[in-house]
Design a protein around this motif. Sequence first.
Motif, PDB file in Angstrom:
ATOM      1  N   ILE A   1       0.880  -1.169   0.000  1.00  0.00           N
ATOM      2  CA  ILE A   1       0.000   0.000   0.000  1.00  0.00           C
ATOM      3  C   ILE A   1       0.915   1.215   0.000  1.00  0.00           C
ATOM      4  O   ILE A   1       1.700   1.408   0.927  1.00  0.00           O
ATOM      5  CB  ILE A   1      -0.916   0.013   1.239  1.00  0.00           C
ATOM      6  N   LEU A   2       0.836   2.006  -1.065  1.00  0.00           N
ATOM      7  CA  LEU A   2       1.673   3.194  -1.205  1.00  0.00           C
ATOM      8  C   LEU A   2       0.838   4.447  -0.985  1.00  0.00           C
ATOM      9  O   LEU A   2      -0.250   4.581  -1.554  1.00  0.00           O
ATOM     10  CB  LEU A   2       2.323   3.238  -2.583  1.00  0.00           C
ATOM     11  N   THR A   3       1.360   5.348  -0.162  1.00  0.00           N
ATOM     12  CA  THR A   3       0.691   6.613   0.116  1.00  0.00           C
ATOM     13  C   THR A   3       1.706   7.726  -0.076  1.00  0.00           C
ATOM     14  O   THR A   3       2.704   7.768   0.644  1.00  0.00           O
ATOM     15  CB  THR A   3       0.156   6.631   1.560  1.00  0.00           C
ATOM     16  N   SER A   4       1.461   8.569  -1.040  1.00  0.00           N
ATOM     17  CA  SER A   4       2.384   9.674  -1.356  1.00  0.00           C
ATOM     18  C   SER A   4       3.813   9.171  -1.537  1.00  0.00           C
ATOM     19  O   SER A   4       4.771   9.780  -1.083  1.00  0.00           O
ATOM     20  CB  SER A   4       2.347  10.741  -0.257  1.00  0.00           C
ATOM     21  N   GLY A   5       3.956   8.017  -2.173  1.00  0.00           N
ATOM     22  CA  GLY A   5       5.264   7.448  -2.464  1.00  0.00           C
ATOM     23  C   GLY A   5       5.878   6.621  -1.346  1.00  0.00           C
ATOM     24  O   GLY A   5       6.902   5.990  -1.534  1.00  0.00           O
ATOM     25  N   ASP A   6       5.254   6.609  -0.166  1.00  0.00           N
ATOM     26  CA  ASP A   6       5.769   5.832   0.966  1.00  0.00           C
ATOM     27  C   ASP A   6       4.975   4.545   1.137  1.00  0.00           C
ATOM     28  O   ASP A   6       3.755   4.520   0.945  1.00  0.00           O
ATOM     29  CB  ASP A   6       5.659   6.630   2.270  1.00  0.00           C
TER      30      ASP A   6
ATOM     31  N   ALA B   1      -6.981  -3.525  -4.293  1.00  0.00           N
ATOM     32  CA  ALA B   1      -7.218  -3.255  -2.868  1.00  0.00           C
ATOM     33  C   ALA B   1      -6.129  -2.359  -2.297  1.00  0.00           C
ATOM     34  O   ALA B   1      -6.419  -1.404  -1.563  1.00  0.00           O
ATOM     35  CB  ALA B   1      -7.297  -4.572  -2.100  1.00  0.00           C
ATOM     36  N   ALA B   2      -4.872  -2.640  -2.618  1.00  0.00           N
ATOM     37  CA  ALA B   2      -3.758  -1.830  -2.117  1.00  0.00           C
ATOM     38  C   ALA B   2      -3.852  -0.401  -2.648  1.00  0.00           C
ATOM     39  O   ALA B   2      -3.648   0.562  -1.893  1.00  0.00           O
ATOM     40  CB  ALA B   2      -2.426  -2.469  -2.509  1.00  0.00           C
ATOM     41  N   GLN B   3      -4.176  -0.244  -3.924  1.00  0.00           N
ATOM     42  CA  GLN B   3      -4.305   1.098  -4.498  1.00  0.00           C
ATOM     43  C   GLN B   3      -5.478   1.850  -3.876  1.00  0.00           C
ATOM     44  O   GLN B   3      -5.384   3.044  -3.592  1.00  0.00           O
ATOM     45  CB  GLN B   3      -4.452   1.013  -6.012  1.00  0.00           C
ATOM     46  N   PHE B   4      -6.595   1.147  -3.666  1.00  0.00           N
ATOM     47  CA  PHE B   4      -7.773   1.774  -3.060  1.00  0.00           C
ATOM     48  C   PHE B   4      -7.449   2.277  -1.653  1.00  0.00           C
ATOM     49  O   PHE B   4      -7.747   3.424  -1.310  1.00  0.00           O
ATOM     50  CB  PHE B   4      -8.947   0.789  -3.023  1.00  0.00           C
ATOM     51  N   LEU B   5      -6.829   1.434  -0.839  1.00  0.00           N
ATOM     52  CA  LEU B   5      -6.507   1.831   0.530  1.00  0.00           C
ATOM     53  C   LEU B   5      -5.490   2.981   0.548  1.00  0.00           C
ATOM     54  O   LEU B   5      -5.616   3.904   1.348  1.00  0.00           O
ATOM     55  CB  LEU B   5      -5.996   0.638   1.340  1.00  0.00           C
ATOM     56  N   GLY B   6      -4.511   2.935  -0.340  1.00  0.00           N
ATOM     57  CA  GLY B   6      -3.550   4.028  -0.442  1.00  0.00           C
ATOM     58  C   GLY B   6      -4.227   5.341  -0.796  1.00  0.00           C
ATOM     59  O   GLY B   6      -3.919   6.398  -0.234  1.00  0.00           O
TER      60      GLY B   6
ATOM     61  N   GLN C   1      -7.394   6.101  -0.232  1.00  0.00           N
ATOM     62  CA  GLN C   1      -8.219   6.510   0.905  1.00  0.00           C
ATOM     63  C   GLN C   1      -7.377   7.271   1.938  1.00  0.00           C
ATOM     64  O   GLN C   1      -7.845   8.240   2.529  1.00  0.00           O
ATOM     65  CB  GLN C   1      -8.850   5.278   1.582  1.00  0.00           C
ATOM     66  N   ILE C   2      -6.166   6.819   2.164  1.00  0.00           N
ATOM     67  CA  ILE C   2      -5.289   7.480   3.133  1.00  0.00           C
ATOM     68  C   ILE C   2      -4.909   8.866   2.634  1.00  0.00           C
ATOM     69  O   ILE C   2      -4.879   9.830   3.400  1.00  0.00           O
ATOM     70  CB  ILE C   2      -4.028   6.633   3.397  1.00  0.00           C
ATOM     71  N   GLU C   3      -4.628   8.994   1.335  1.00  0.00           N
ATOM     72  CA  GLU C   3      -4.233  10.299   0.772  1.00  0.00           C
ATOM     73  C   GLU C   3      -5.358  11.302   0.814  1.00  0.00           C
ATOM     74  O   GLU C   3      -5.108  12.496   0.971  1.00  0.00           O
ATOM     75  CB  GLU C   3      -3.753  10.117  -0.664  1.00  0.00           C
ATOM     76  N   ASP C   4      -6.596  10.841   0.665  1.00  0.00           N
ATOM     77  CA  ASP C   4      -7.757  11.767   0.619  1.00  0.00           C
ATOM     78  C   ASP C   4      -8.251  12.177   1.965  1.00  0.00           C
ATOM     79  O   ASP C   4      -7.976  12.099   2.968  1.00  0.00           O
ATOM     80  CB  ASP C   4      -8.914  11.152  -0.145  1.00  0.00           C
TER      81      ASP C   4
END
Length: 179
Positions: free
Chosen positions: A137-142, A169-174, A176-179
């Motif tokens: 799960i990537l969020t803002s590159g992390d 699923a990983a992209q969706f969760l990532g 969700q965290i960014e938004d």
Amino acid sequence: MKATGIVRRIDDLGRVVIPKEIRRTMRIREGDPLEIYTSADGEVIFKKYSAIGEMSGNAVAVADVITKLASCPVVVFDRDHVIAVSGVQKREFNERRVSAGLEEILEKRKTYIYKSGEQRVFPVEGIDRSAIACAPILTSGDVTGAVAFLAPSPDSTATDIHLSLVQAAAQFLGKQIED
């Protein structure tokens, strides 16, 4: 709360050094976010912050949906622990630590697919269930966590559907965290 016997002074910029041994045992890496709590007794408590842990309800929902679609157990992790599970006993998996094998996959930032004859990855410490597919799960590159399908049987391998679902699923969760 457990006393360590270690005392540190605050420097002129307000910084405190967390000793290397504590960082190692608590799996605190450079750049990890820490949440700060205070109590009426004057305690200051640092806790590792988990963005995925904050949205565990969404993680449970995602795990439930992709488990039903693929007929395969799913585990959602933050960088350190199991956050959500579906298709297996929750008691057995909840709050278990991420294995060294899964940490290695997360460091590479690549999707893992088990192919017959390759070495298996057991993503949950202390649990003898291997993964057939895992995506970070990537969020803002992390890297903030992972989603993994567990093998429903010892001879199971991943299909294109498993690959697509675990990545979605990983992209969706990532997202969700960014938004």
